[in-house]
Write a protein that holds these residues in place. Structure first.
Motif, PDB file in Angstrom:
ATOM      1  N   ILE A 122       0.825  -1.018  -0.124  1.00 50.66           N
ATOM      2  CA  ILE A 122      -0.014   0.003   0.009  1.00 50.66           C
ATOM      3  C   ILE A 122       0.932   1.417   0.161  1.00 50.66           C
ATOM      4  O   ILE A 122       0.749   2.077  -0.816  1.00 50.66           O
ATOM      5  CB  ILE A 122      -0.855  -0.091   1.393  1.00 50.66           C
ATOM      6  CG1 ILE A 122      -1.888  -1.211   1.358  1.00 50.66           C
ATOM      7  CG2 ILE A 122      -1.635   1.565   1.421  1.00 50.66           C
ATOM      8  CD1 ILE A 122      -2.856  -1.361   2.383  1.00 50.66           C
ATOM      9  N   ALA A 123       2.017   1.337   0.897  1.00 48.50           N
ATOM     10  CA  ALA A 123       2.744   2.468   0.921  1.00 48.50           C
ATOM     11  C   ALA A 123       3.599   2.745  -0.344  1.00 48.50           C
ATOM     12  O   ALA A 123       3.328   3.901  -0.765  1.00 48.50           O
ATOM     13  CB  ALA A 123       3.647   2.094   2.007  1.00 48.50           C
ATOM     14  N   ALA A 124       3.964   1.633  -1.015  1.00 50.90           N
ATOM     15  CA  ALA A 124       4.766   1.722  -2.219  1.00 50.90           C
ATOM     16  C   ALA A 124       3.704   2.395  -3.391  1.00 50.90           C
ATOM     17  O   ALA A 124       4.103   3.258  -4.185  1.00 50.90           O
ATOM     18  CB  ALA A 124       5.277   0.287  -3.022  1.00 50.90           C
ATOM     19  N   LEU A 125       2.578   1.812  -3.471  1.00 55.01           N
ATOM     20  CA  LEU A 125       1.753   2.335  -4.597  1.00 55.01           C
ATOM     21  C   LEU A 125       0.915   3.685  -4.127  1.00 55.01           C
ATOM     22  O   LEU A 125       0.984   4.587  -5.261  1.00 55.01           O
ATOM     23  CB  LEU A 125       0.276   1.334  -4.365  1.00 55.01           C
ATOM     24  CG  LEU A 125       0.735  -0.077  -5.068  1.00 55.01           C
ATOM     25  CD1 LEU A 125      -0.569  -0.925  -5.015  1.00 55.01           C
ATOM     26  CD2 LEU A 125       0.888   0.037  -6.569  1.00 55.01           C
TER      27      LEU A 125
ATOM     28  N   GLU B 184       2.888   6.123  -2.538  1.00 56.66           N
ATOM     29  CA  GLU B 184       3.932   7.043  -2.938  1.00 56.66           C
ATOM     30  C   GLU B 184       4.116   6.935  -4.306  1.00 56.66           C
ATOM     31  O   GLU B 184       4.861   8.175  -4.773  1.00 56.66           O
ATOM     32  CB  GLU B 184       5.228   6.241  -2.258  1.00 56.66           C
ATOM     33  CG  GLU B 184       5.248   6.284  -0.728  1.00 56.66           C
ATOM     34  CD  GLU B 184       6.347   5.630  -0.254  1.00 56.66           C
ATOM     35  OE1 GLU B 184       6.425   5.653   1.182  1.00 56.66           O
ATOM     36  OE2 GLU B 184       7.317   5.194  -0.899  1.00 56.66           O
ATOM     37  N   ALA B 185       3.842   5.957  -5.212  1.00 56.61           N
ATOM     38  CA  ALA B 185       3.907   6.086  -6.578  1.00 56.61           C
ATOM     39  C   ALA B 185       2.808   7.031  -6.953  1.00 56.61           C
ATOM     40  O   ALA B 185       2.841   7.304  -8.448  1.00 56.61           O
ATOM     41  CB  ALA B 185       3.768   4.778  -7.268  1.00 56.61           C
ATOM     42  N   GLY B 186       1.861   7.447  -6.343  1.00 52.64           N
ATOM     43  CA  GLY B 186       0.744   8.150  -6.826  1.00 52.64           C
ATOM     44  C   GLY B 186      -0.527   7.493  -7.246  1.00 52.64           C
ATOM     45  O   GLY B 186      -1.592   8.271  -7.432  1.00 52.64           O
ATOM     46  N   TRP B 187      -0.711   6.303  -6.684  1.00 53.56           N
ATOM     47  CA  TRP B 187      -2.022   5.699  -6.896  1.00 53.56           C
ATOM     48  C   TRP B 187      -2.900   6.148  -5.817  1.00 53.56           C
ATOM     49  O   TRP B 187      -2.416   6.338  -4.651  1.00 53.56           O
ATOM     50  CB  TRP B 187      -1.593   4.275  -6.833  1.00 53.56           C
ATOM     51  CG  TRP B 187      -1.042   3.728  -8.199  1.00 53.56           C
ATOM     52  CD1 TRP B 187       0.397   3.376  -8.159  1.00 53.56           C
ATOM     53  CD2 TRP B 187      -1.320   3.041  -9.456  1.00 53.56           C
ATOM     54  NE1 TRP B 187       0.701   2.897  -9.444  1.00 53.56           N
ATOM     55  CE2 TRP B 187      -0.300   2.683 -10.167  1.00 53.56           C
ATOM     56  CE3 TRP B 187      -2.795   3.375 -10.084  1.00 53.56           C
ATOM     57  CZ2 TRP B 187      -0.331   2.385 -11.553  1.00 53.56           C
ATOM     58  CZ3 TRP B 187      -2.982   2.754 -11.329  1.00 53.56           C
ATOM     59  CH2 TRP B 187      -1.830   2.190 -12.058  1.00 53.56           C
ATOM     60  N   SER B 188      -4.117   6.094  -6.185  1.00 53.46           N
ATOM     61  CA  SER B 188      -5.195   6.129  -4.816  1.00 53.46           C
ATOM     62  C   SER B 188      -5.547   4.666  -4.508  1.00 53.46           C
ATOM     63  O   SER B 188      -6.081   3.932  -5.442  1.00 53.46           O
ATOM     64  CB  SER B 188      -6.368   6.794  -5.531  1.00 53.46           C
ATOM     65  OG  SER B 188      -6.086   8.279  -6.096  1.00 53.46           O
ATOM     66  N   VAL B 189      -5.352   4.499  -3.307  1.00 54.16           N
ATOM     67  CA  VAL B 189      -5.418   3.120  -2.763  1.00 54.16           C
ATOM     68  C   VAL B 189      -6.494   3.075  -1.895  1.00 54.16           C
ATOM     69  O   VAL B 189      -6.556   3.859  -0.702  1.00 54.16           O
ATOM     70  CB  VAL B 189      -3.907   2.617  -2.222  1.00 54.16           C
ATOM     71  CG1 VAL B 189      -3.991   1.089  -1.893  1.00 54.16           C
ATOM     72  CG2 VAL B 189      -2.768   2.851  -3.096  1.00 54.16           C
ATOM     73  N   ASP B 190      -7.476   1.914  -1.857  1.00 52.20           N
ATOM     74  CA  ASP B 190      -8.400   1.503  -0.914  1.00 52.20           C
ATOM     75  C   ASP B 190      -7.664   0.201  -0.543  1.00 52.20           C
ATOM     76  O   ASP B 190      -7.017  -0.502  -1.264  1.00 52.20           O
ATOM     77  CB  ASP B 190      -9.595   1.317  -1.413  1.00 52.20           C
ATOM     78  CG  ASP B 190     -10.119   2.920  -2.284  1.00 52.20           C
ATOM     79  OD1 ASP B 190     -10.047   3.709  -1.502  1.00 52.20           O
ATOM     80  OD2 ASP B 190     -10.604   2.472  -3.196  1.00 52.20           O
TER      81      ASP B 190
END
Lengths: 203, 413
Positions: B165-168, B170-176
């Motif tokens: 989750i953190a990686a995504l 930080e890459a700019g993805w909106s994560v649920d």
């Protein structure tokens, strides 16, 4: 391999192993209340070694003055930047004590200054609910140490994530007993430890 | 006895006949001469980098029936620019050529590529991307950055879920996220409205205990969603029907590989085998398939055999956190749908070029496709009819005037 191993930081100065029963007690609570695959035995990891990065949640305590070596300082800085969380608890429960003063100085030097953590932070509802913030300890209520009930924990944040969590509440004394003795407590006082683990594993 | 005037009559006839013969010759040449104007021939030397407008014009003339040929040294280069399907707003520029290439946009030079071509990734492009080899240039429209959808992470509370989750993020993805804490407790992250499948572009599954969500996931993929299977979920029996391959027995990572700057060697791996026919391999480790992908109906499934990738972030070298972040972002991008660029850009492997305006992404190929192969020399153009000598006209005029004067002198009409 278990998902989670409770790790205690071993640092060159001070008495890092002053609360030897805390790991077993928190491990017991995590296994008791959650489905987290937790290692039955904790780990001891030197703060200045690369092994620190195997344990993204590390617990540090002591009574004596803390002075980090250069290696410990740089490793801790990198540990926090990569996503690790160091939980520091003052085993003296004394804001005028040597541990408190030196630990604050070292944290500020390695990572940044500690600031009060709001009592509505996600940490306090990560699993159990603590609407009033960090639970008080019997050592605070009994007037030991600095004779204060500390309203807040302190933290250094990386973004919105806790990188360093600091407590003056002396959870190390509060949780330093054999897990079997929980049956004598009307309320399990290690529940906040479960929150800490769940928060570290999910945020 | 014939008068002298009558004796001129044969000469008058001769003069008239010669004049008429000359006029007839002129008319005959006019009628029988090749009609060069009926099929105009156009030949261009394309060495000097024809503009797209010039090529459009030539093709239009060819379609109108003109004989259009071309020659010249046009390098066989081609380029295409496509947005990365992640939140980085970067563009991948691919170019091929026999010679070294220089890349640039309207702001100036970007980079260069060696002979054979390659790919670079750039951000902040302005105007069309231009690739040049010698005097030949190719260009491709810089696409609008794609807008990535949301990502849902399904896993259990643990380091792998947390750091994925953190990686995504930080890459700019909106994560649920929906993380299993126990059999009855789930921790959620994100808006409740976005927790439902269908609100996301991609689902990342890290856990085998998907339960009823597995069948919903299958429907999600077939309807066009992207699915990334990693960790234990790579071998989830409930998702085996859509998985690109079958993971094997877990192999522990190599001891000390993090110190040797080979972080992927350090990670536990379930080698991917029994690859489905339609699956493609995205990554290998020493010949072992580690990441594979396939299409399932309208969706895509990416399967990674690695486990405990969080160790890469925490224990990897100086770039460990960044590499872990980019690796995860690429996995999710590979599973997400193709970018929509309004059809402005060209795509590699799309077959025929668009019927409309000729783009400049492959100038030589475009010329050959539309105008045929280059000719070695310009085709001979039909000679223009030679004009008759002027003196023939003068003689004709003199003959006619003389014949007329002779007839008038003897009183004839």
């Amino acid at each position: 391999m278990p998902d989670f191993t409770f790790a205690t930081a071993q640092y060159d100065s001070g008495d890092w192993d002053s609360a030897p029963m805390v790991p077993a007690n928190i491990i017991d609570s995590v296994a008791r209340y959650t489905g987290i695959d937790v290692a039955s035995v904790g780990a001891i990891v030197p703060l200045g070694s690369r092994d620190l990065f195997k344990y993204p949640l590390v617990y540090l305590t002591g009574h004596l003055p803390v002075r980090f070596s250069d290696a410990e300082r740089s490793t801790l800085k990198e540990f926090c930047a990569r996503g690790g969380l160091l939980f520091i608890d003052d085993h003296n429960h004394d804001v005028d004590g040597q541990f408190h003063r030196t630990a604050w100085e070292e944290v500020a030097r390695a990572v940044g200054p500690l600031k009060d953590l709001p009592n509505d932070h996600a940490l306090f509802k990560a699993f159990f609910r603590f609407p009033d913030g960090p639970p008080t300890t019997s050592h605070e209520l009994n007037g030991w140490g600095d004779n204060l009930v500390h309203k807040h924990l302190q933290a250094v944040l990386e973004g919105d994530r806790i990188a360093i969590l600091y407590s003056s509440k002396d959870y190390s004394s509060e949780w330093n007993y054999h897990p079997d003795n929980k049956r004598f407590l009307s309320v399990d006082n290690t529940k906040f430890g479960v929150n800490l683990v769940v928060y570290a594993l999910s945020r | 006895m014939r008068s002298p005037a009558d004796r001129r009559i044969p000469w008058e006839r001769v003069a008239r006949g010669v004049a008429l013969a000359i006029v007839a010759l002129v008319l005959l040449r006019t009628v029988l001469a090749p009609d060069a104007a009926a099929v105009p021939a156009v030949h261009v030397d394309a060495t000097d980098d024809l503009s797209a407008q010039a090529r459009d014009s030539l093709v239009a003339r060819a379609r109108a029936g003109d004989a259009v040929t071309w020659s010249g040294e046009v390098a066989a280069i081609a380029t295409v620019a496509e947005p990365l399907r992640d939140p980085s707003a970067r563009t991948t520029i691919l170019a091929v050529s026999d010679g070294a290439l220089a890349l640039g946009d309207s702001l100036g030079a970007i980079d260069s590529l060696p002979a054979g071509g390659g790919a670079i990734t750039a951000s902040g492009l302005r105007g069309p991307v231009r690739v040049g080899e010698g005097r030949t240039g190719a260009s491709a429209a810089a696409p609008m950055p794609s807008t990535p959808g949301r990502v849902l992470v399904l896993g259990r509370v643990g380091w792998e879920s947390k750091f994925t989750i953190a990686a995504l993020e930080e890459a700019g993805w909106s994560v649920d996220a929906r993380l299993r804490l126990s059999d009855t407790v789930r921790l959620t992250q994100g808006d409740a409205r976005t927790q439902a499948l269908g609100a996301q572009a991609v689902v990342v599954a890290l856990d085998t205990a998907l339960g009823a969500e597995a069948s919903a996931l299958l429907r999600f993929v077939r309807a066009g969603g992207g699915l990334v299977l990693s960790g234990e979920a790579a071998g989830a029996p409930s998702l085996a029907g859509v998985a690109p391959a079958r993971p094997g027995t877990r192999q522990e990572g190599g001891q000390g590989a993090f110190d040797a700057q080979e972080p992927l060697q350090a990670l536990p791996l379930r080698p991917l085998g029994s690859l489905r026919a339609e699956s493609v391999v995205l990554e290998r480790r020493e010949g072992t398939i580690t990441v594979a992908a396939r299409r399932v109906a309208a969706g895509r499934v990416v399967q990674a055999g690695y486990d405990e990738t969080w160790r890469w972030r925490m224990q990897g070298g100086a770039s460990g956190a960044r590499d872990h972040r980019e690796w995860w972002s690429h996995l999710v991008a590979a599973a997400s749908g193709a970018p929509t660029d309004g059809g402005r850009g060209t795509r590699a492997g799309t077959g025929a070029l668009p019927v409309g305006s000729l783009d400049g992404s492959a100038p030589r190929a475009t010329l050959v496709q539309r105008l045929g192969p280059a000719v070695s020399v310009a085709p001979p153009t039909p000679p223009a009819p030679r004009a008759l000598p002027a003196w023939l006209g003068i003689i004709t005029l003199i003959l006619l005037v003389a014949e007329w004067a002779s007839r008038r002198a003897r009183g004839a009409a």
